[in-house]
Write an enzyme that holds these catalytic residues in place. Structure first.
Site, PDB file in Angstrom:
ATOM      1  N   GLU B 301       1.188  -1.459  -0.282  1.00 30.24           N
ATOM      2  CA  GLU B 301      -0.105  -0.339   0.330  1.00 30.24           C
ATOM      3  C   GLU B 301       0.818   1.743   0.479  1.00 30.24           C
ATOM      4  OE1 GLU B 301      -4.229  -1.156   1.717  1.00 30.24           O
ATOM      5  OE2 GLU B 301      -2.627  -1.298   3.826  1.00 30.24           O
ATOM      6  N   CYS B 395     -10.994   1.566   7.857  1.00 27.66           N
ATOM      7  CA  CYS B 395     -10.435   2.579   7.810  1.00 27.66           C
ATOM      8  C   CYS B 395     -10.702   3.281   7.441  1.00 27.66           C
ATOM      9  CB  CYS B 395      -9.025   2.210   7.885  1.00 27.66           C
ATOM     10  SG  CYS B 395      -8.596   2.137   6.239  1.00 27.66           S
TER      11      CYS B 395
END
Lengths: 609, 609
Positions: B301, B395
């Site tokens: 990521e 998230c």
């Protein structure tokens, strides 16, 4: 041992082991390095990494002690290395090789449990709890590499110690898995291919049946997808025969495809074979890098979508390239089509051997096609970090070893009517045809020079066909028999020369291996407007170390490509001088040889607008 | 409560909460959806996902039962949602919002341990074993989100319940971490920013000191790198003040950068601030997508290397875009430079709100810039899978909620001499200058129309400066005061209008929001030869559903871009008709609105050769 089982679908047959031998040249040199440098160094690495100690502990030769060294599939590093050790002995026996085999076999044998089960991680870490995590446990994957090593030893050395271990384990697997028993498949395919080879070696049809079960059971949601990944990560999203585009983890997908091809061939399942051929076509047209490398994505070590082939972000795992070769080889045998050998050649000369340094002691896990200036490495696998002596997950190094050690087996095939030469190297080839025994001697300086001379060294009195592969890039090639020109037809096929051959007959094939510019498919975003340089089967690249200008900003123009023989450079290569847009010259070297001097900016594709 | 602590470096000050209010238009509509649809739906999701139950169990309100729901940082989903609930109440109180806050606060308070520690995963799963895995445990990350929610509640609602919980926890952290105590940092930054905000809210300098410690301790190898990743994955490869290019996990890198900026600002550390500004510059010039999205790599990521910005493989996590806004906001306050607000605007209008559907009920984790025909999704986060109602790692959704709920706070700032308007929306703005109170009313149909009218609704008798941001793309903009044209100078700066203002004075700014073609940096491989369409701050994209031709093969030509107002489409947008190479027209829509009808092929960049 029974004879090798009959293939139901087989346009071509592999030659018997030892019937084809590379005697010099490019691959001979690489193999010598493999034999004299890589394999011995690996013996030490396997000791240093604790991989052999795992087996000693599992065998009870050492106290179990503290923990387990490496990943849960560490045993496979040993098995792949054993396979290389076996194939090497078929070429040339040595006391050291024999000793390694004997000692390690004894260890593996001792680590096997009474009912045939064998896995040092399960023994040492899981307290013997078997098959509890088919998704991630890799137990059948480990078994598969054991079976492959055992078959190699049986064929190459006649030593059946490991084959006995393997059949005991395979028998246990047959008792454990299948309809009415444990319904399940392994998260990491490989066992399919291995079981079919064991079936071929032993004639035990239960192994083929189990391989067939594993192929058919896949794609029905038997596995719980890991982490963020979906079921395609390990090819459990679709039944194998419904797949038309490979997805997910590239090595898994390719080992499965190769195993499924084996099953299709042995069971005469043309529908399954056709599905696999279709996936192969999609892969080669839209998911394969110029180098033959496959796997566009670091994330999930996965195939990308068609035409998602970024050179910088390329994963191109060395193991995936090897798996691609294994699959293409099976399709070549099944169909006889030269496109499969074309991809084998491209992959071997580029994506596979870029995975090992010229010294044979360091390895790439990832084979990128582009590194920028100041690219940042934060991973042992990154090409930017340079080739590594070994890895925490050391799948690639011994996979390279066994591939180079068994390369002889890929250069030619036969059928009832003749011999097919697929890879060009100085070699001797023998084959048994319906008409009788054939012998060939191949002389060439390929890939640096395009002339291939094939001399008939043995022939029956009846006519037979000598077939030579004309690579797809070889437009304009010429051929002659005893000095008389032969029509070659278009490239990208086999040149079939059928006649009554006589000992001493000489076929000369001239392949145009001169430097050429290759333009990418327009649908690949990241190389639009670029070209690559190729010479014969070799893909070239530009390394910063050879240039007078900043590679990141370089562009090439039209103008002659100039080849320069450089026996002094990188073990002896031909470089290509390419006119740059600013009037200077850029130097390209074979891609496989990059990062042997320094690890810096490199690119295969270069701006040509 | 003490007053907000003084910033040592502060070219601009945030306005007090409530001093700026968006009263209508684009963002008002999005916020209403956020308030009436997204936040209530999240309340249900937090229940369904078991996230609130974790806290009830940790609080002893329910028996501990079997296991833990979600990831080990699941508490943060609750905290971010609570933060949104708090900010919403500053805009407009409601019994439902107040009840959610009260009930959830009670739960969080009850889950806190006597010494201040609070983490439901540690309580329920780890048996209370704290800080045993700073690399992956996320304990300080969870604490950070708690602190942020507490500060928001204190500021927005005057409810100090959570602030008391937060200060108890922060006091424990101060006793636990630092020189001579536990030397360590969290694998996931955030606590730094949160501690500085808590310091600003409470005046307790120990919190600033601990934040400063966490910033300085990083980059010295305190963390053991996870899995294949190296230390850059969580920014432990270099001391923060030595970093000039962000690497590794993008959200981590950006939260850390924002927290380090807070520390630099509060401690007057110009060297640290300069280093951060340098990293920001590199990011915006070479690591940021046209949408403002950041993070080129799915693997880790992570940020890519400079100019590694593939549109198809873009990760562009919604949280990373939000973190980028948070960082740019801090640099804007520190320096007053309009480039930071430019990036905030670009990111909000594109990479942030593409993360939520027009209904407010579905979310993108990954905000790709290109989807091909038949692209394959094997991950819940993939854009190809469409926006999702919630995620295993959730998230992004509550991060979007708190961002939209607090958007008022970003539209304007002040300094001693005046008011700066950064984001254009119908709004009222109040500020206290040295000279006295200022009031403004902003009327506009931005971003669909370029006219922004600012009316002075309150002014002291002394001169002061009204500054209006001229975005970098706004070349040719014009401005007038009470009908008299004003020189604007070049775009990409603040237009500063200093005079003695009178109530009723009217400033009219005309920004050229008409459709334009944007050409990419030549160093970005994958979009070479392409253009993108933009209108004002909006990036446009082409969705297959709007086209008569196959998008994958489409190319555009020169010729007029035609804007079409479509109040009926996608909540009301302006589309752009773009001439295709084949003579037909392509239709572009705002990027943020894609995948609200179907999830199909889409591209921001399109072939223009």
């Amino acid at each position: 041992m029974p004879l090798r089982a009959q293939r139901q679908i087989a346009a071509r047959r592999p030659l018997r082991l030892g019937a084809a031998t590379i005697t010099g040249g490019f691959w001979h040199d690489r193999r010598e390095t493999n034999r004299t440098s890589t394999i011995p160094a690996a013996a030490r690495r396997l000791e240093e990494a604790g991989t052999l100690r795992n087996l000693r502990r599992a065998a009870g030769h050492e106290p179990a002690g503290d923990g387990f060294a490496g990943k849960l599939f560490a045993d496979t590093d040993v098995y792949k290395w054993l396979e290389a050790v076996a194939w090497e002995q078929a070429r040339s026996a040595s006391a050291e090789l024999a000793e390694w085999q004997k000692t390690t076999n004894a260890l593996v044998e001792a680590a096997q449990e009474p009912d045939g089960y064998l896995n040092s991680y399960v023994r040492l870490v899981l307290g013997g709890q078997r098959f509890g995590d088919l998704e991630k446990g890799h137990e059948l994957y480990c078994a598969g590499h054991l079976l492959q090593a055992a078959v190699a030893q049986s064929r190459a050395t006649g030593d059946h110690t490991l084959l006995a271990v393997a059949t005991r384990f395979a028998d246990l697997l047959c008792k454990t898995f299948g309809p009415g028993r444990t319904e399940g498949v392994d998260g990491h395919p490989l066992i399919e291919m291995a079981l079919v080879e064991l079936y071929r070696e032993t004639g035990t049809s239960a192994y083929l049946e189990l391989a067939s079960y594993f192929v058919e059971a896949r794609g029905h949601g038997l596995l719980e997808p890991p982490g963020h990944h979906g079921p395609a990560y390990f090819q459990d999203h679709l039944p194998v025969r419904d797949v038309r585009t490979l997805t997910g983890h590239a090595v898994r997908a390719l080992y499965l495809a190769a195993g499924a091809t084996d099953v299709a061939v042995e069971t005469g399942d043309q529908e399954l074979l056709d599905a696999l051929r279709s996936s192969w076509q999609t892969m080669v047209e839209s998911q394969t890098y110029l180098t033959g490398g496959v796997g566009s994505r670091w994330y999930g070590e996965a195939f990308g979508d068609p035409f998602e082939l970024p050179p910088d972000a390329a994963y191109c795992e060395t193991c995936a390239a090897i798996a691609s070769v294994q699959w293409s080889w099976r399709l070549l045998l099944a169909t006889g089509e030269s496109q499969y050998a074309d991809l084998i050649e491209r992959t071997l000369y580029n994506a596979v051997i870029s995975g090992v340094s010229l010294t044979g002691r360091e390895f790439f896990y990832v084979n990128t096609l582009k590194v920028r200036n100041n690219a940042f490495a934060d991973d042992q696998r990154s090409a930017v970090a340079g080739r590594q002596p070994w890895f925490g997950t050391a799948c690639c190094p011994p996979n390279v070893m066994r591939t180079l050690s068994s390369l002889d087996q890929l250069i030619a095939t036969s059928d009832d009517d003749g011999v097919q030469v697929h890879l060009y190297a100085p070699a001797t080839v023998a084959a048994e045809l319906a008409a009788g025994s054939v012998g060939l001697e191949v002389a060439t300086r390929y890939p640096w020079h395009g002339r291939v001379t094939v001399t008939v060294t043995g022939s029956p009195a009846q006519p037979w066909t000598l077939a030579l592969r004309l690579p797809a890039w070889a437009a304009g090639c010429t051929a002659s028999v005893n000095g008389i020109a032969q029509p070659t037809g278009p490239a990208g096929r086999m040149l079939e020369l059928r006649r009554t051959w006589t000992v001493g007959d000489e076929v000369v094939l001239d392949l145009p291996v001169g430097a050429r510019r290759t333009v990418p498919d327009d649908r690949i975003d990241s190389v639009r407007g670029c070209v690559a340089i190729e010479c014969g089967p070799l893909v070239y690249c530009f390394e910063q170390v050879d240039q007078d200008l900043v590679l990141d900003a370089a562009a090439v123009s039209a103008g002659d490509l100039v080849e320069v023989e450089r026996p002094d450079l990188l073990g002896g290569v031909t470089t290509v001088e390419v006119p740059a847009r600013d009037g200077r010259m850029l130097t390209a070297i074979p891609y496989y040889a990059w990062a042997n001097r320094e690890v810096g900016p490199m690119t295969v594709w270069i701006d040509a607008r």
